[in-house]
Design a protein around this motif. Sequence first.
Motif, PDB file in Angstrom:
ATOM      1  N   PRO A  20       8.902 -25.187 -11.417  1.00 14.29           N
ATOM      2  CA  PRO A  20      10.077 -24.881 -11.628  1.00 14.29           C
ATOM      3  C   PRO A  20      10.424 -23.260 -11.189  1.00 14.29           C
ATOM      4  CG  PRO A  20       9.263 -26.060 -13.625  1.00 14.29           C
ATOM      5  CD  PRO A  20       8.246 -25.604 -12.510  1.00 14.29           C
ATOM      6  N   THR A  21       9.414 -22.306 -11.542  1.00 20.67           N
ATOM      7  CA  THR A  21       9.693 -20.958 -11.289  1.00 20.67           C
ATOM      8  C   THR A  21       9.841 -20.754  -9.999  1.00 20.67           C
ATOM      9  OG1 THR A  21       8.375 -20.458 -13.406  1.00 20.67           O
ATOM     10  CG2 THR A  21       8.644 -18.674 -11.612  1.00 20.67           C
ATOM     11  N   GLN A  22       9.007 -21.414  -9.141  1.00 17.42           N
ATOM     12  CA  GLN A  22       8.936 -21.202  -7.482  1.00 17.42           C
ATOM     13  C   GLN A  22      10.291 -22.037  -7.080  1.00 17.42           C
ATOM     14  OE1 GLN A  22       6.623 -19.584  -5.617  1.00 17.42           O
ATOM     15  NE2 GLN A  22       6.400 -18.847  -7.462  1.00 17.42           N
ATOM     16  N   LYS A  23      10.883 -23.059  -7.618  1.00 20.76           N
ATOM     17  CA  LYS A  23      11.759 -23.509  -7.028  1.00 20.76           C
ATOM     18  C   LYS A  23      13.173 -22.617  -7.418  1.00 20.76           C
ATOM     19  CE  LYS A  23      10.680 -28.594  -7.596  1.00 20.76           C
ATOM     20  NZ  LYS A  23      10.833 -29.605  -8.049  1.00 20.76           N
ATOM     21  N   LEU A  24      13.211 -21.925  -8.396  1.00 19.09           N
ATOM     22  CA  LEU A  24      14.151 -21.134  -8.843  1.00 19.09           C
ATOM     23  C   LEU A  24      14.072 -19.879  -7.977  1.00 19.09           C
ATOM     24  CD1 LEU A  24      16.450 -20.220 -10.635  1.00 19.09           C
ATOM     25  CD2 LEU A  24      14.762 -19.339 -12.326  1.00 19.09           C
ATOM     26  N   ARG A  25      13.093 -19.577  -7.748  1.00 21.14           N
ATOM     27  CA  ARG A  25      12.851 -18.270  -6.813  1.00 21.14           C
ATOM     28  C   ARG A  25      13.450 -18.599  -5.518  1.00 21.14           C
ATOM     29  NH1 ARG A  25       9.569 -17.030  -2.867  1.00 21.14           N
ATOM     30  NH2 ARG A  25       8.307 -18.937  -3.422  1.00 21.14           N
ATOM     31  N   ARG A  26      13.009 -19.777  -4.772  1.00 18.38           N
ATOM     32  CA  ARG A  26      13.612 -20.055  -3.394  1.00 18.38           C
ATOM     33  C   ARG A  26      15.171 -20.134  -3.469  1.00 18.38           C
ATOM     34  NH1 ARG A  26       8.609 -22.993  -3.489  1.00 18.38           N
ATOM     35  NH2 ARG A  26       9.680 -25.102  -3.986  1.00 18.38           N
ATOM     36  N   ALA A  27      15.570 -20.894  -4.576  1.00 15.50           N
ATOM     37  CA  ALA A  27      17.138 -21.148  -4.579  1.00 15.50           C
ATOM     38  C   ALA A  27      17.929 -19.773  -4.954  1.00 15.50           C
ATOM     39  CB  ALA A  27      17.463 -21.899  -5.923  1.00 15.50           C
ATOM     40  N   ILE A  28      17.318 -18.897  -5.321  1.00 14.54           N
ATOM     41  CA  ILE A  28      18.120 -17.449  -5.415  1.00 14.54           C
ATOM     42  C   ILE A  28      17.847 -16.913  -4.152  1.00 14.54           C
ATOM     43  CG2 ILE A  28      17.691 -15.092  -6.456  1.00 14.54           C
ATOM     44  CD1 ILE A  28      16.634 -16.435  -9.169  1.00 14.54           C
ATOM     45  N   GLU A  29      16.622 -16.887  -3.271  1.00 14.81           N
ATOM     46  CA  GLU A  29      16.554 -16.237  -2.084  1.00 14.81           C
ATOM     47  C   GLU A  29      17.664 -16.928  -0.917  1.00 14.81           C
ATOM     48  OE1 GLU A  29      12.363 -16.739  -1.273  1.00 14.81           O
ATOM     49  OE2 GLU A  29      11.848 -14.972  -2.364  1.00 14.81           O
ATOM     50  N   ARG A  30      17.594 -18.200  -1.032  1.00 13.00           N
ATOM     51  CA  ARG A  30      18.604 -18.943  -0.271  1.00 13.00           C
ATOM     52  C   ARG A  30      19.933 -18.435  -0.415  1.00 13.00           C
ATOM     53  NH1 ARG A  30      15.539 -23.611  -1.518  1.00 13.00           N
ATOM     54  NH2 ARG A  30      16.929 -24.308  -2.920  1.00 13.00           N
ATOM     55  N   ILE A  31      20.407 -18.407  -1.781  1.00 12.41           N
ATOM     56  CA  ILE A  31      21.837 -18.133  -1.975  1.00 12.41           C
ATOM     57  C   ILE A  31      22.078 -16.603  -1.656  1.00 12.41           C
ATOM     58  CG2 ILE A  31      23.494 -17.724  -3.745  1.00 12.41           C
ATOM     59  CD1 ILE A  31      22.068 -19.728  -5.376  1.00 12.41           C
ATOM     60  N   SER A  32      21.115 -15.691  -1.832  1.00 12.10           N
ATOM     61  CA  SER A  32      21.231 -14.232  -1.205  1.00 12.10           C
ATOM     62  C   SER A  32      20.884 -13.960   0.273  1.00 12.10           C
ATOM     63  CB  SER A  32      20.155 -13.465  -2.209  1.00 12.10           C
ATOM     64  OG  SER A  32      20.313 -13.645  -3.535  1.00 12.10           O
ATOM     65  N   THR A  33      20.518 -14.878   0.889  1.00 14.66           N
ATOM     66  CA  THR A  33      20.255 -14.609   2.388  1.00 14.66           C
ATOM     67  C   THR A  33      21.086 -15.256   3.093  1.00 14.66           C
ATOM     68  OG1 THR A  33      18.547 -16.057   2.288  1.00 14.66           O
ATOM     69  CG2 THR A  33      17.817 -14.085   1.654  1.00 14.66           C
ATOM     70  N   ARG A  34      22.265 -15.735   2.995  1.00 17.58           N
ATOM     71  CA  ARG A  34      23.046 -16.725   3.820  1.00 17.58           C
ATOM     72  C   ARG A  34      23.396 -15.665   5.131  1.00 17.58           C
ATOM     73  NH1 ARG A  34      26.759 -19.351  -0.899  1.00 17.58           N
ATOM     74  NH2 ARG A  34      25.362 -21.116  -1.344  1.00 17.58           N
ATOM     75  N   PRO A  35      24.047 -14.378   4.867  1.00 16.43           N
ATOM     76  CA  PRO A  35      24.260 -13.419   6.224  1.00 16.43           C
ATOM     77  C   PRO A  35      23.044 -13.488   7.134  1.00 16.43           C
ATOM     78  CG  PRO A  35      25.005 -12.613   3.835  1.00 16.43           C
ATOM     79  CD  PRO A  35      24.256 -13.674   3.493  1.00 16.43           C
ATOM     80  N   LEU A  36      22.160 -13.497   6.492  1.00 14.11           N
ATOM     81  CA  LEU A  36      20.741 -13.179   7.308  1.00 14.11           C
ATOM     82  C   LEU A  36      20.520 -14.598   8.101  1.00 14.11           C
ATOM     83  CD1 LEU A  36      17.885 -11.961   8.411  1.00 14.11           C
ATOM     84  CD2 LEU A  36      16.695 -13.151   6.306  1.00 14.11           C
ATOM     85  N   ARG A  37      20.645 -15.614   7.385  1.00 16.44           N
ATOM     86  CA  ARG A  37      20.689 -16.877   8.378  1.00 16.44           C
ATOM     87  C   ARG A  37      21.687 -16.873   9.471  1.00 16.44           C
ATOM     88  NH1 ARG A  37      19.874 -18.861   3.136  1.00 16.44           N
ATOM     89  NH2 ARG A  37      21.900 -20.167   3.135  1.00 16.44           N
ATOM     90  N   THR A  38      22.922 -16.544   9.118  1.00 13.89           N
ATOM     91  CA  THR A  38      23.859 -16.341  10.049  1.00 13.89           C
ATOM     92  C   THR A  38      23.595 -15.315  11.384  1.00 13.89           C
ATOM     93  OG1 THR A  38      25.714 -16.557   8.452  1.00 13.89           O
ATOM     94  CG2 THR A  38      26.254 -15.778  10.460  1.00 13.89           C
ATOM     95  N   ALA A  39      23.111 -14.190  10.796  1.00 16.01           N
ATOM     96  CA  ALA A  39      22.392 -13.196  11.833  1.00 16.01           C
ATOM     97  C   ALA A  39      21.570 -13.906  12.541  1.00 16.01           C
ATOM     98  CB  ALA A  39      22.096 -11.877  11.358  1.00 16.01           C
TER      99      ALA A  39
END
Length: 410
Positions: A106-125
Amino acid sequence: MHHRRQTWPEPIIHKPVYAPSAPRPRKLLLLSVSAGAGHMRAAEALKAYAAAEFPGTEAIHLDAMDFVPAGFRAVYTDFYLHLVNRHPALWGYVYQKSDKALTNSPTQKLRRAIERISTRPLRTAIRAAAPDAIICTHFLPAELLAREIGKQSVVCPVWVQVTDFDLHSMWLQPLMQGYFAATEEIAYRMRARGLAADAVHVTGIPIMPGFGQTLERRQCAQQFGLDPGRKIILMMSGGAGIGELDKTVQKLLALPDDFQLVALAGKNAALLGNLQQLAAAHPGRLFPFGFTNHVEQLMACADLAITKPGGLTTSECLAMGVPMIIHSPIPGQEERNADYLLEQGAALKAIDLTALAFRVQQLLQQPEQLQRLRQRSLLLGRPHAGRAVLQTVLSKLDSPLHSQFISPTP
């Protein structure tokens, strides 16, 4: 904890990125994270090699932290630096726990979810850059891209450059084209965790081309106001200026030996100010500098380096044949780097300031031991790791077909 060896899925075969008969400029995207300076320096080294030695190749370097919210950046970079500087034992605990964490916890899933939400502009770039290949010098962008490849949002090959003489499980991500390791042992450990043998390449850690040049001691010393006829000791605290370098300097200046002490404070302005005050009281003995892009010139005139064992700094010293005393390694990756240097006979270690003073005096009075350390360093150094990495990546692009290796979930 034992890591179970994973089965290796069938590779995904991609069409050529471009037709060999009608070549066009190849675009490489270099992704790093400014959590410490090493990851960024490795990417910049690859960019420099691309510009100098690979015509027709455009390399773009992006810092992932330039594309995330301020709060995420503060946690990921500032909090990391605070931990390693003020609470190194706690960082060591985090390093060990995260290395053994189960991917689906659960901890790793939460960490990855936060990272995905926070890095949308990076994925766009990343998509806007439309690269022919991507090289990650930090595990965060590799982890994000693994998911994008799985969704076929990213179709170009993605490579991972490990920047320490150690292997943390977070470096191992599925769907990567391949990995670059610092040593044969790290490559062995990668394969033991399920990576295909031909997906792992032993290149060393990329450092700037200048560290592979032959530089003249006298000329370099005079450039910095140093006397090449006297011993020169170089003290480094990393790009961020981590550690109480000023206290260490005071301890060494109290020694009776005649040597010049060059102290690099990195980007730590307060530390540099303290060192400059000390230098005023010790003219001709202490030479403080802030962040510099000319470390190779200082190493060329150094008889000895006192340093934290970061992966990049260590690789630079080895390439230049600079004997090292390892001081105050960060628990986790730096302790593993220190272990490697000690095992290979390329460095000594000082557990505290008293031990450091003893080691310095010992080496200055025993030049034959200094020479042994220098010879071992030169044997281990890989000054042109950046060239080897790019040759591998570009040769895959130039082949009629290049396949996408799929690495297991560690």
